[in-house]
Motif scaffolding. Structure first.
Motif, PDB file in Angstrom:
ATOM      1  N   TYR A 192       0.810  -1.208   0.000  1.00  0.00           N
ATOM      2  CA  TYR A 192       0.000   0.000   0.000  1.00  0.00           C
ATOM      3  C   TYR A 192       0.846   1.261   0.000  1.00  0.00           C
ATOM      4  O   TYR A 192       1.968   1.289   0.503  1.00  0.00           O
ATOM      5  CB  TYR A 192      -0.940   0.013   1.204  1.00  0.00           C
ATOM      6  CG  TYR A 192      -0.252   0.187   2.536  1.00  0.00           C
ATOM      7  CD1 TYR A 192      -0.135   1.443   3.136  1.00  0.00           C
ATOM      8  CD2 TYR A 192       0.279  -0.909   3.207  1.00  0.00           C
ATOM      9  CE1 TYR A 192       0.487   1.609   4.361  1.00  0.00           C
ATOM     10  CE2 TYR A 192       0.911  -0.752   4.432  1.00  0.00           C
ATOM     11  CZ  TYR A 192       1.012   0.504   5.008  1.00  0.00           C
ATOM     12  OH  TYR A 192       1.645   0.658   6.218  1.00  0.00           O
ATOM     13  N   VAL A 211      -9.049   0.226   4.105  1.00  0.00           N
ATOM     14  CA  VAL A 211      -8.548  -0.967   3.420  1.00  0.00           C
ATOM     15  C   VAL A 211      -8.059  -1.986   4.436  1.00  0.00           C
ATOM     16  O   VAL A 211      -8.394  -3.183   4.365  1.00  0.00           O
ATOM     17  CB  VAL A 211      -7.410  -0.603   2.447  1.00  0.00           C
ATOM     18  CG1 VAL A 211      -6.766  -1.875   1.894  1.00  0.00           C
ATOM     19  CG2 VAL A 211      -7.932   0.247   1.308  1.00  0.00           C
ATOM     20  N   CYS A 229      -2.471  -1.600  -3.464  1.00  0.00           N
ATOM     21  CA  CYS A 229      -3.438  -0.653  -2.919  1.00  0.00           C
ATOM     22  C   CYS A 229      -2.867   0.757  -3.073  1.00  0.00           C
ATOM     23  O   CYS A 229      -1.974   1.157  -2.326  1.00  0.00           O
ATOM     24  CB  CYS A 229      -3.683  -0.992  -1.454  1.00  0.00           C
ATOM     25  SG  CYS A 229      -4.783   0.138  -0.609  1.00  0.00           S
TER      26      CYS A 229
END
Length: 327
Positions: free
Chosen positions: A12, A22, A67
């Motif tokens: 991420y 998330v 992400c």
């Protein structure tokens, strides 16, 4: 006998808004879909995701979820090259170009995680590019959607980052209008595969793996993400009439894409010489090389500003990356 849960990693971008959600939703969903608790890897300015993805794959995970924005997705993809580990997508960027082309849910973290954890695996093409920047330095990179020299890269470089964070892809509209007014055609030479070189002046030269942009605009309807081909578009329009012709062609592409499942098959590179007089030229091939013949031109890869370029060569690696898509 129950199946042993597979290991799951999430790479991420910590600068993106929405990661706390998330993390919470990924931890809640993992066991429901047969995964262990996710292991989270944060990207850094020095390593935007390539090393983290490669490390996760080496540690034996069964899935890596990227992400962030298109830059994070591209970096994670590069780290997974040569492995059999699939990549899931949770789009948190401005463009989210790969997610758009794969019909990954946008603006819905939970649905995107559902697709990543329980969807099917699909092999897609990946582009490799080597380019020389305006200072003469050579770079190697990959692309999943498209790269370009000229007007599109000028637009990306001219978009205000704060505005982009506030209003998303709509921030590109003002920059596009400014580029349209102030932009110029660049002199360049390009060729596909073993075909003859084409020398022209163009607003931009795009090399694409797939063809959809923000707002559902389809620039290259023949671009298929797993066909083993690069689609190349040279936009040469000048003057009101040629811009009107180019606009009509591009609008027809978008309408055709939305109304039918048909895709226009671009003629092979060697059969398109007669089209060089049109304001928009489309070609296909496995490899493309290009040189900017005057001063360096603006350059972008998957919507990321890459400074300027004097020459580049790109080639497609067919079905080199596995991604998770909806069933």
């Amino acid at each position: 006998m129950s199946r042993t849960p597979s290991r799951l990693a999430v790479v991420y971008n910590p600068t993106k808004v929405g990661f706390d959600e998330v993390r919470r939703r990924a931890e809640a969903r993992a066991s429901k879909h047969g995964w262990t608790d996710p292991v989270f890897y944060a990207t850094t300015e020095e390593d935007p995701g390539t090393g983290q993805a490669a490390r996760a794959a080496a540690d034996g995970v069964g899935l890596v979820i990227a992400c962030g924005g298109d830059g994070t997705v591209r970096s994670v993809a590069q780290g997974l090259l040569g492995t059999s580990v699939p990549m899931g997508l949770v789009p948190l960027g401005t463009g989210n170009l790969l997610a758009r082309n794969l019909d990954i849910p946008l603006d819905d973290i939970d649905r995107a995680l559902h697709v990543a954890m329980s969807g099917r695996s699909r092999a897609i093409d990946l582009g490799e590019v080597r380019y020389t920047d305006g200072d003469g330095e050579s770079h190697d990179d990959v692309f999943l959607v498209m790269l370009g020299a000229g007007m599109d890269a000028d637009m990306i470089a001219g978009t205000d980052a704060d505005l982009k964070a506030r209003v998303g892809w709509l921030a590109y509209v003002g920059s596009f209008a400014n580029t349209l007014v102030r932009g110029h055609r660049i002199k360049l030479e390009y060729s596909l595969d073993d075909g003859p070189p084409v020398q022209t002046r163009a607003r931009m030269l795009l090399v694409a793996n797939c063809g959809m942009l923000q707002g559902g605009m389809v620039l290259l309807p023949a671009a298929v993400i797993d066909d083993g081909l690069l689609d190349v578009m040279a936009l040469r329009a000048k003057g009101v009439i040629e811009w009107a012709q180019a606009g009509t062609v591009l609008a027809q592409h978008t309408v055709r894409h939305r109304l039918t499942a048909l895709r226009r098959k671009a003629p092979p590179a060697g059969e398109q010489d007669e089209r060089r007089t049109l304001p928009v030229d489309f070609r296909q091939g496995v490899e493309v090389t290009a040189r900017v013949l005057e001063k360096p031109g603006a350059f972008q890869i998957d919507g990321e500003d890459c400074g300027t370029v004097t020459e580049f060569s790109a080639r497609i690696k067919r079905r080199a990356l596995t991604v998770r898509v909806a069933v």
